[in-house]
Design a protein around this motif. Structure first.
Motif, PDB file in Angstrom:
ATOM      1  N   VAL A 153       0.834  -1.206   0.000  1.00  0.00           N
ATOM      2  CA  VAL A 153       0.000   0.000   0.000  1.00  0.00           C
ATOM      3  C   VAL A 153       0.866   1.253   0.000  1.00  0.00           C
ATOM      4  O   VAL A 153       0.631   2.197  -0.775  1.00  0.00           O
ATOM      5  CB  VAL A 153      -0.958  -0.014   1.218  1.00  0.00           C
ATOM      6  N   LEU A 154       1.897   1.276   0.837  1.00  0.00           N
ATOM      7  CA  LEU A 154       2.762   2.464   0.908  1.00  0.00           C
ATOM      8  C   LEU A 154       3.504   2.691  -0.405  1.00  0.00           C
ATOM      9  O   LEU A 154       3.490   3.793  -0.971  1.00  0.00           O
ATOM     10  CB  LEU A 154       3.757   2.316   2.064  1.00  0.00           C
ATOM     11  N   VAL A 155       4.154   1.641  -0.898  1.00  0.00           N
ATOM     12  CA  VAL A 155       4.937   1.794  -2.132  1.00  0.00           C
ATOM     13  C   VAL A 155       4.022   2.088  -3.315  1.00  0.00           C
ATOM     14  O   VAL A 155       4.350   2.904  -4.182  1.00  0.00           O
ATOM     15  CB  VAL A 155       5.773   0.526  -2.396  1.00  0.00           C
ATOM     16  N   GLY A 156       2.855   1.431  -3.356  1.00  0.00           N
ATOM     17  CA  GLY A 156       1.917   1.675  -4.460  1.00  0.00           C
ATOM     18  C   GLY A 156       1.478   3.116  -4.525  1.00  0.00           C
ATOM     19  O   GLY A 156       1.455   3.737  -5.599  1.00  0.00           O
ATOM     20  N   PHE A 157       1.123   3.686  -3.356  1.00  0.00           N
ATOM     21  CA  PHE A 157       0.700   5.090  -3.342  1.00  0.00           C
ATOM     22  C   PHE A 157       1.857   6.031  -3.683  1.00  0.00           C
ATOM     23  O   PHE A 157       1.677   7.014  -4.410  1.00  0.00           O
ATOM     24  CB  PHE A 157       0.117   5.461  -1.969  1.00  0.00           C
ATOM     25  N   VAL A 158       3.041   5.740  -3.173  1.00  0.00           N
ATOM     26  CA  VAL A 158       4.199   6.598  -3.467  1.00  0.00           C
ATOM     27  C   VAL A 158       4.509   6.605  -4.958  1.00  0.00           C
ATOM     28  O   VAL A 158       4.695   7.667  -5.574  1.00  0.00           O
ATOM     29  CB  VAL A 158       5.426   6.125  -2.656  1.00  0.00           C
ATOM     30  N   VAL A 159       4.545   5.422  -5.561  1.00  0.00           N
ATOM     31  CA  VAL A 159       4.838   5.337  -7.002  1.00  0.00           C
ATOM     32  C   VAL A 159       3.738   6.032  -7.808  1.00  0.00           C
ATOM     33  O   VAL A 159       4.020   6.785  -8.751  1.00  0.00           O
ATOM     34  CB  VAL A 159       4.980   3.859  -7.427  1.00  0.00           C
ATOM     35  N   GLY A 160       2.479   5.787  -7.439  1.00  0.00           N
ATOM     36  CA  GLY A 160       1.384   6.425  -8.165  1.00  0.00           C
ATOM     37  C   GLY A 160       1.412   7.935  -8.055  1.00  0.00           C
ATOM     38  O   GLY A 160       1.233   8.651  -9.048  1.00  0.00           O
ATOM     39  N   LEU A 161       1.650   8.453  -6.835  1.00  0.00           N
ATOM     40  CA  LEU A 161       1.706   9.907  -6.642  1.00  0.00           C
ATOM     41  C   LEU A 161       2.886  10.526  -7.380  1.00  0.00           C
ATOM     42  O   LEU A 161       2.787  11.640  -7.903  1.00  0.00           O
ATOM     43  CB  LEU A 161       1.775  10.234  -5.159  1.00  0.00           C
ATOM     44  N   MET A 162       4.012   9.804  -7.424  1.00  0.00           N
ATOM     45  CA  MET A 162       5.160  10.315  -8.183  1.00  0.00           C
ATOM     46  C   MET A 162       4.814  10.456  -9.663  1.00  0.00           C
ATOM     47  O   MET A 162       5.150  11.462 -10.303  1.00  0.00           O
ATOM     48  CB  MET A 162       6.363   9.386  -8.007  1.00  0.00           C
ATOM     49  N   ASN A 163       4.139   9.466 -10.220  1.00  0.00           N
ATOM     50  CA  ASN A 163       3.769   9.545 -11.633  1.00  0.00           C
ATOM     51  C   ASN A 163       2.712  10.604 -11.887  1.00  0.00           C
ATOM     52  O   ASN A 163       2.709  11.252 -12.946  1.00  0.00           O
ATOM     53  CB  ASN A 163       3.294   8.178 -12.125  1.00  0.00           C
ATOM     54  N   ILE A 164       1.795  10.807 -10.922  1.00  0.00           N
ATOM     55  CA  ILE A 164       0.829  11.904 -11.058  1.00  0.00           C
ATOM     56  C   ILE A 164       1.561  13.244 -11.101  1.00  0.00           C
ATOM     57  O   ILE A 164       1.236  14.133 -11.902  1.00  0.00           O
ATOM     58  CB  ILE A 164      -0.182  11.866  -9.897  1.00  0.00           C
ATOM     59  N   SER A 165       2.580  13.379 -10.247  1.00  0.00           N
ATOM     60  CA  SER A 165       3.377  14.605 -10.249  1.00  0.00           C
ATOM     61  C   SER A 165       4.110  14.791 -11.567  1.00  0.00           C
ATOM     62  O   SER A 165       4.169  15.899 -12.120  1.00  0.00           O
ATOM     63  CB  SER A 165       4.374  14.567  -9.088  1.00  0.00           C
ATOM     64  N   VAL A 166       4.686  13.690 -12.098  1.00  0.00           N
ATOM     65  CA  VAL A 166       5.380  13.767 -13.390  1.00  0.00           C
ATOM     66  C   VAL A 166       4.415  14.199 -14.490  1.00  0.00           C
ATOM     67  O   VAL A 166       4.723  15.071 -15.309  1.00  0.00           O
ATOM     68  CB  VAL A 166       6.013  12.405 -13.734  1.00  0.00           C
ATOM     69  N   LEU A 167       3.225  13.604 -14.506  1.00  0.00           N
ATOM     70  CA  LEU A 167       2.238  13.944 -15.523  1.00  0.00           C
ATOM     71  C   LEU A 167       1.812  15.397 -15.418  1.00  0.00           C
ATOM     72  O   LEU A 167       1.654  16.089 -16.430  1.00  0.00           O
ATOM     73  CB  LEU A 167       1.020  13.023 -15.389  1.00  0.00           C
ATOM     74  N   ARG A 168       1.650  15.867 -14.189  1.00  0.00           N
ATOM     75  CA  ARG A 168       1.261  17.270 -14.009  1.00  0.00           C
ATOM     76  C   ARG A 168       2.364  18.206 -14.499  1.00  0.00           C
ATOM     77  O   ARG A 168       2.094  19.238 -15.122  1.00  0.00           O
ATOM     78  CB  ARG A 168       0.953  17.538 -12.539  1.00  0.00           C
ATOM     79  N   ASN A 169       3.614  17.851 -14.222  1.00  0.00           N
ATOM     80  CA  ASN A 169       4.722  18.675 -14.708  1.00  0.00           C
ATOM     81  C   ASN A 169       4.777  18.691 -16.231  1.00  0.00           C
ATOM     82  O   ASN A 169       5.088  19.719 -16.845  1.00  0.00           O
ATOM     83  CB  ASN A 169       6.048  18.158 -14.147  1.00  0.00           C
ATOM     84  N   VAL A 170       4.490  17.535 -16.848  1.00  0.00           N
ATOM     85  CA  VAL A 170       4.444  17.481 -18.308  1.00  0.00           C
ATOM     86  C   VAL A 170       3.392  18.441 -18.840  1.00  0.00           C
ATOM     87  O   VAL A 170       3.631  19.204 -19.794  1.00  0.00           O
ATOM     88  CB  VAL A 170       4.155  16.037 -18.778  1.00  0.00           C
TER      89      VAL A 170
END
Length: 403
Positions: A153-170
């Protein structure tokens, strides 16, 4: 469309293309999907920690891994409308294999990574929460050790939030690029309109007056030669005044501000990892002199970016007694400089305003350029345009590197 080294072609609306666009490069990112497969090692390796492992027990995991690779390829390289189904398929593989292999939680982490690209952030978070919640419930039902559901759960949320941040920066970078392009387009349109108005105001009345006086001189040519001669002399005077006004206007159009060039140079160098400092001393220079110095700074910065391999650079302008001194330094590799078009052109432009250029470059100790200009030039009539040509000028912009 992006092309991966291993021959997979990415669709225009794929995650791979969007990822490459956001990072602003294509080379290293081509291997990114292959690199991310390294985490599948734990999916296969986890069963080997069981001392009672039998080879037949690996069959479900290996079959699931084969299916996962196909889904993984589709998720990265095909149209994003399939992405939510691909991520859901990865999650289902995790649910199906967890009873026989606790390491199948890796499929859930991959699913969360792709859920981040499945829509707006809230929708992505809902999908991740649903998948991870079902996985945690399954682990509780199976009586798995608490370490697996909590870490997943912890790693899944961290990885997902990181990719959401990457997408937002894009998306932010894309919006900024569009805004900058629109600002540049509007600035160019406004500048063309301004030049058109200035030329119309400058030449419209003058050319009309020249036409009228020329017509009058033609009519008086036979009846009153002296009056016709006066009109021709008046036309000559008006023409000279108009030519001087045009030269002044061209000087303003061609002028490049030193402060603006220094600010632009800072953006250029710092985007290339070179720390840049400058001090122009808020000096008030004549337009033609400032333009030539700005062009010298531009070519020097181009050289630093292309050849110097520097980590720091600086520019300073100061006045010492009867001299203006512009110093340009970098801590790059230095060495012998072979004069080329850029350096030759810089010397010629500086010579046109009475300045001298000296270059000191030692291998391994960087390069130092010094431009020395007598302050008396400030009060002299330095002309940007030759008397017989509006187009010829001793200080023309150039983008050629001087090495």
């Amino acid at each position: 469309m992006g092309m991966c080294e291993h021959g997979f072609r990415a669709r225009p609306n794929s995650v791979m293309v969007e990822w490459q666009t956001g990072k602003g490069r294509g080379g290293p990112m081509r291997w990114y999907p292959l690199l991310m497969l390294v985490w599948t090692f734990w999916i296969v390796a986890t069963p080997f920690f069981d001392p009672n492992l039998r080879l037949v027990d690996l069959t479900p995991t290996l079959c699931a891994l084969a299916v996962f690779l196909v889904i993984y390829y589709i998720a990265y390289f095909h149209d994003r409308r399939y992405l939510v189904w691909c991520a859901s398929g990865m999650a289902l593989l995790g649910f199906a294999i967890t009873p026989t292999n606790p390491g199948a939680h890796g499929f859930l982490i991959y699913a969360c990574a792709f859920f981040a690209f499945c829509g707006p952030p809230r929708q992505s978070l809902r999908l991740m929460t649903l998948a991870l919640g079902l996985y945690a419930a399954e682990c509780v039902w199976l009586g798995e050790a608490w370490l697996f559901p909590i870490s997943t759960v912890l790693v899944g949320f961290v990885v997902g939030l990181m990719n959401i941040s990457v997408l937002r920066n894009v998306q932010i970078n894309a919006d900024l690029k569009l805004s900058h392009d629109e600002v540049r387009r509007l600035a160019a349109v406004a500048e063309r309109e301004r030049i058109g108005r200035d030329l119309h105001d400058l030449l419209g009345h003058t050319l009309s007056l020249i036409a009228l006086k020329s017509e009058l001189a033609t009519r008086l040519w036979d009846r009153d030669p002296h009056a016709a001669r006066r009109e021709v002399l008046e036309v000559e005077r008006i023409t000279r005044e108009a030519l001087a006004q045009v030269r002044h206007a061209v000087t303003g159009i061609r002028a490049a501000g030193l402060a603006a060039e220094l600010a632009s140079s800072r953006l250029t160098l710092e985007s290339g990892g070179v720390a840049f400092t400058y001090d122009n001393g808020d000096q008030d220079l004549p337009v033609e002199i400032e333009t030539c110095l700005a062009m010298a700074v531009r070519e020097s910065v181009t050289n630093i970016v292309r050849h110097a391999r520097a980590t720091r650079a600086s520019v300073s302008l100061r006045r010492e007694s009867t001299l203006w001194i512009l110093d340009i330094d970098d801590d790059g590799r230095g060495g012998d400089i072979v004069p080329g078009n850029g350096l030759t052109g810089m010397r010629e432009r500086l010579h046109g305003i009475g300045a001298t250029l000296t270059v000191d470059s030692l291998r391994g100790r960087g390069t130092h350029l010094r431009i020395t200009l007598p302050a008396r030039t400030e009060a002299s009539a330095v002309r940007l345009v030759a008397p017989d040509s509006v187009a010829d000028a001793p200080c023309l912009p150039s983008s050629l590197p001087f090495r």
